[in-house]
Design a protein around this motif. Structure first.
Motif, short mmCIF file in Angstrom:
data_model
loop_
_atom_site.label_atom_id
_atom_site.label_comp_id
_atom_site.label_asym_id
_atom_site.label_seq_id
_atom_site.Cartn_x
_atom_site.Cartn_y
_atom_site.Cartn_z
N TYR A 1 -46.91 60.86 14.78
CA TYR A 1 -46.34 61.96 14.02
C TYR A 1 -45.38 62.71 14.93
O TYR A 1 -45.75 63.63 15.66
CB TYR A 1 -47.46 62.86 13.47
N ILE A 2 -44.12 62.30 14.90
CA ILE A 2 -43.14 62.65 15.92
C ILE A 2 -42.58 64.06 15.74
O ILE A 2 -42.57 64.61 14.64
CB ILE A 2 -41.99 61.64 15.92
N ALA A 3 -42.10 64.63 16.86
CA ALA A 3 -41.37 65.90 16.84
C ALA A 3 -39.89 65.58 16.63
O ALA A 3 -39.24 65.00 17.50
CB ALA A 3 -41.58 66.64 18.16
N LEU A 4 -39.36 65.94 15.49
CA LEU A 4 -38.03 65.49 15.10
C LEU A 4 -36.90 66.04 15.97
O LEU A 4 -35.78 65.51 15.93
CB LEU A 4 -37.77 65.86 13.64
N LYS A 5 -37.17 67.07 16.77
CA LYS A 5 -36.10 67.60 17.61
C LYS A 5 -35.58 66.57 18.60
O LYS A 5 -34.44 66.68 19.07
CB LYS A 5 -36.59 68.84 18.37
N TYR A 6 -36.38 65.54 18.92
CA TYR A 6 -35.93 64.49 19.83
C TYR A 6 -35.19 63.36 19.10
O TYR A 6 -34.71 62.44 19.74
CB TYR A 6 -37.13 63.91 20.58
N ASP B 1 -24.68 45.54 17.83
CA ASP B 1 -24.54 45.83 16.40
C ASP B 1 -25.46 46.98 15.98
O ASP B 1 -25.13 47.75 15.09
CB ASP B 1 -24.89 44.59 15.58
N VAL B 2 -26.63 47.06 16.64
CA VAL B 2 -27.63 48.07 16.31
C VAL B 2 -28.29 48.54 17.61
O VAL B 2 -28.49 47.74 18.52
CB VAL B 2 -28.72 47.49 15.37
N VAL B 3 -28.59 49.83 17.68
CA VAL B 3 -29.42 50.36 18.77
C VAL B 3 -30.77 50.74 18.18
O VAL B 3 -30.85 51.52 17.23
CB VAL B 3 -28.77 51.58 19.43
N HIS B 4 -31.83 50.17 18.75
CA HIS B 4 -33.20 50.42 18.28
C HIS B 4 -33.96 51.12 19.39
O HIS B 4 -34.11 50.59 20.48
CB HIS B 4 -33.88 49.08 17.93
N THR B 5 -34.43 52.34 19.13
CA THR B 5 -35.13 53.13 20.14
C THR B 5 -36.63 53.20 19.84
O THR B 5 -37.05 53.11 18.69
CB THR B 5 -34.58 54.56 20.23
N HIS B 6 -37.40 53.35 20.92
CA HIS B 6 -38.85 53.48 20.80
C HIS B 6 -39.30 54.71 21.57
O HIS B 6 -39.03 54.83 22.78
CB HIS B 6 -39.56 52.24 21.35
N LEU B 7 -39.95 55.64 20.89
CA LEU B 7 -40.50 56.88 21.45
C LEU B 7 -39.41 57.93 21.70
O LEU B 7 -38.21 57.65 21.61
CB LEU B 7 -41.32 56.60 22.71
N ALA B 8 -39.88 59.14 21.99
CA ALA B 8 -39.00 60.31 21.97
C ALA B 8 -37.90 60.26 23.03
O ALA B 8 -36.74 60.56 22.74
CB ALA B 8 -39.84 61.58 22.14
N ARG B 9 -38.26 59.91 24.26
CA ARG B 9 -37.25 59.98 25.33
C ARG B 9 -36.10 59.01 25.07
O ARG B 9 -34.93 59.37 25.23
CB ARG B 9 -37.89 59.69 26.69
N ALA B 10 -36.43 57.78 24.66
CA ALA B 10 -35.37 56.80 24.38
C ALA B 10 -34.48 57.27 23.24
O ALA B 10 -33.25 57.11 23.28
CB ALA B 10 -35.99 55.45 24.06
N SER B 11 -35.09 57.87 22.23
CA SER B 11 -34.31 58.36 21.09
C SER B 11 -33.42 59.53 21.49
O SER B 11 -32.25 59.61 21.08
CB SER B 11 -35.26 58.77 19.96
N HIS B 12 -33.96 60.43 22.29
CA HIS B 12 -33.20 61.61 22.71
C HIS B 12 -32.05 61.23 23.64
O HIS B 12 -30.97 61.84 23.59
CB HIS B 12 -34.14 62.58 23.42
N ILE B 13 -32.25 60.22 24.48
CA ILE B 13 -31.23 59.81 25.43
C ILE B 13 -30.19 58.90 24.78
O ILE B 13 -28.98 59.08 24.95
CB ILE B 13 -31.87 59.07 26.64
N ALA B 14 -30.64 57.88 24.03
CA ALA B 14 -29.74 56.82 23.58
C ALA B 14 -29.06 57.08 22.25
O ALA B 14 -27.90 56.70 22.07
CB ALA B 14 -30.51 55.50 23.50
N ALA B 15 -29.76 57.70 21.30
CA ALA B 15 -29.18 57.87 19.96
C ALA B 15 -27.87 58.66 19.96
O ALA B 15 -26.91 58.27 19.28
CB ALA B 15 -30.20 58.48 19.01
N PRO B 16 -27.76 59.78 20.70
CA PRO B 16 -26.49 60.50 20.72
C PRO B 16 -25.34 59.66 21.29
O PRO B 16 -24.20 59.75 20.83
CB PRO B 16 -26.77 61.72 21.60
N GLN B 17 -25.66 58.82 22.30
CA GLN B 17 -24.61 57.97 22.89
C GLN B 17 -24.17 56.90 21.89
O GLN B 17 -22.97 56.60 21.79
CB GLN B 17 -25.13 57.32 24.18
N ALA B 18 -25.12 56.34 21.17
CA ALA B 18 -24.77 55.34 20.16
C ALA B 18 -23.94 55.97 19.04
O ALA B 18 -22.99 55.36 18.54
CB ALA B 18 -26.05 54.72 19.59
#
Length: 346
Positions: free
Chosen positions: A109-114, A78-95
């Motif tokens: 203070y994250i780098a939003l490009k990921y 139902d939801v994809v929850h990512t933690h840290l930059a690599r997981a967000s960069h890899i998983a969010a586009p697939q979701a």
């Protein structure tokens, strides 16, 4: 969670998954095969937990991205929850391609490009909320929910009998300030304080810190405990908890000390200064040996005052930072995200 180490962000992920499964929510965790967090998921409800391993060689790894997308198709979350930059960069586009709403925790203070394909951001402090708001993230996508600890609150300890036992826990890296702690502790010992110091953790500065303890002639008073599994038992074994960080965006270990009823000395870095106040902790300026020494002296010299601050900190933990308070806020947010996603597709 695609990080290999095990620090505060990874511990938060494990605690959240444990809280979700404890409340009846089936959860799939995608992690690296050699992740430091993998064995910690053993305390989750195994009937509701599923671990999936994906080796990620870098943010460019197209094979890992395809495997994550296949996992999402199979699991149908139902939801994809990512933690840290690599997981967000890899998983969010697939979701996003699968039409699944995504959320991430901003642990720093994250780098939003990921995080370009993430729908929602959870921030633990108001400073991080304003940071992302200044980066043009809409307020409707930002949700301030503090980190938490699953520990049960314990009553503060009574009068110390014997040497004062100071404890600290974290990664042995420059920003954590353990060199400052050793120097301040050495000054107290050389002034005649009967005390010992236990440091739990590991990292690139381990050898340097051991050598520093020898140089300061306090090696016989300092124990390097390595990484520990039972944080509560370690912290509860102390009489005073010290957080000497030069930089601390939040500081989950502070919550653990609060729950354990241990008086706290901390630097006034971003996270601790939002969590605590002079009513429930002792503060020192960041990266300031003299200030840290003064704060530690204040805590050591007045047992009644430090016990009172520990009681105040435990009460604050119960009302704001316990799992029973925070995990339902995540569940409510997930439900809202699902409803909004359903409304959008109608």
């Amino acid at each position: 969670m695609l990080a290999k180490q095990f620090g505060g962000a990874e511990r938060h992920c494990v605690d959240l998954v444990a809280g979700l499964t404890e409340r009846g929510h089936p959860t799939t965790v995608i992690l690296q095969p050699d992740a430091g967090s993998s064995r910690h998921f053993s305390r989750c409800d195994q009937q509701l937990l599923r671990l999936e391993v994906v080796r990620v060689r870098g943010n460019w790894d197209w094979y890992a991205k395809r495997k994550v997308r296949n996992l999402l198709r199979r699991c149908q979350p139902d939801v994809v929850h990512t933690h840290l930059a690599r997981a967000s960069h890899i998983a969010a586009p697939q979701a996003k391609r699968e039409g699944i709403p995504t959320i991430t925790n901003s642990h720093n203070y994250i780098a939003l490009k990921y995080y370009a394909d993430v729908d929602h951001f959870v921030v633990p402090t108001s400073r991080q909320f304003h940071y992302l708001s200044d980066q043009q993230i809409a307020p409707s996508r930002l949700h301030e929910i503090p980190h938490f600890s699953p520990l049960a609150v314990q009553d503060p300890k009574g009068v110390v009998d014997g040497p004062l036992h100071m404890v600290s826990l974290g990664r042995f890296v420059e920003k954590k300030g353990y060199d400052l702690l050793l120097r301040a502790f050495a000054a107290l010992v050389h002034e005649g304080l009967d005390a010992r110091l236990s440091l739990a953790g590991d990292g690139e500065q381990k050898r340097t810190l051991r050598d520093l303890a020898e140089t300061l002639s306090i090696a016989q008073h300092v124990e390097f405990c390595g990484w520990i599994d039972n944080v509560a038992e370690f912290v509860r074994g102390g009489d005073l908890f010290i957080l000497p960080s030069r930089d601390e965006p939040f500081g989950i270990v502070v919550l653990e000390a609060m729950a354990c009823g241990i008086p706290i000395v901390t630097t006034n870095t971003h996270g601790p200064s939002e969590i605590l106040s002079s009513e429930n902790a002792y503060f020192a300026a960041s990266d300031d040996f003299d200030s840290l020494l003064v704060a530690m002296k204040s805590a050591c010299r007045d047992p009644a005052a430090r016990s009172e601050r520990a009681r105040n900190a435990a009460a604050l933990f119960t009302s704001r930072y316990s799992a029973d308070v925070v995990v339902p806020r995540y569940i409510s947010l997930y439900e809202k995200m699902c409803k909004n996603a359903q409304d959008t597709t109608r």
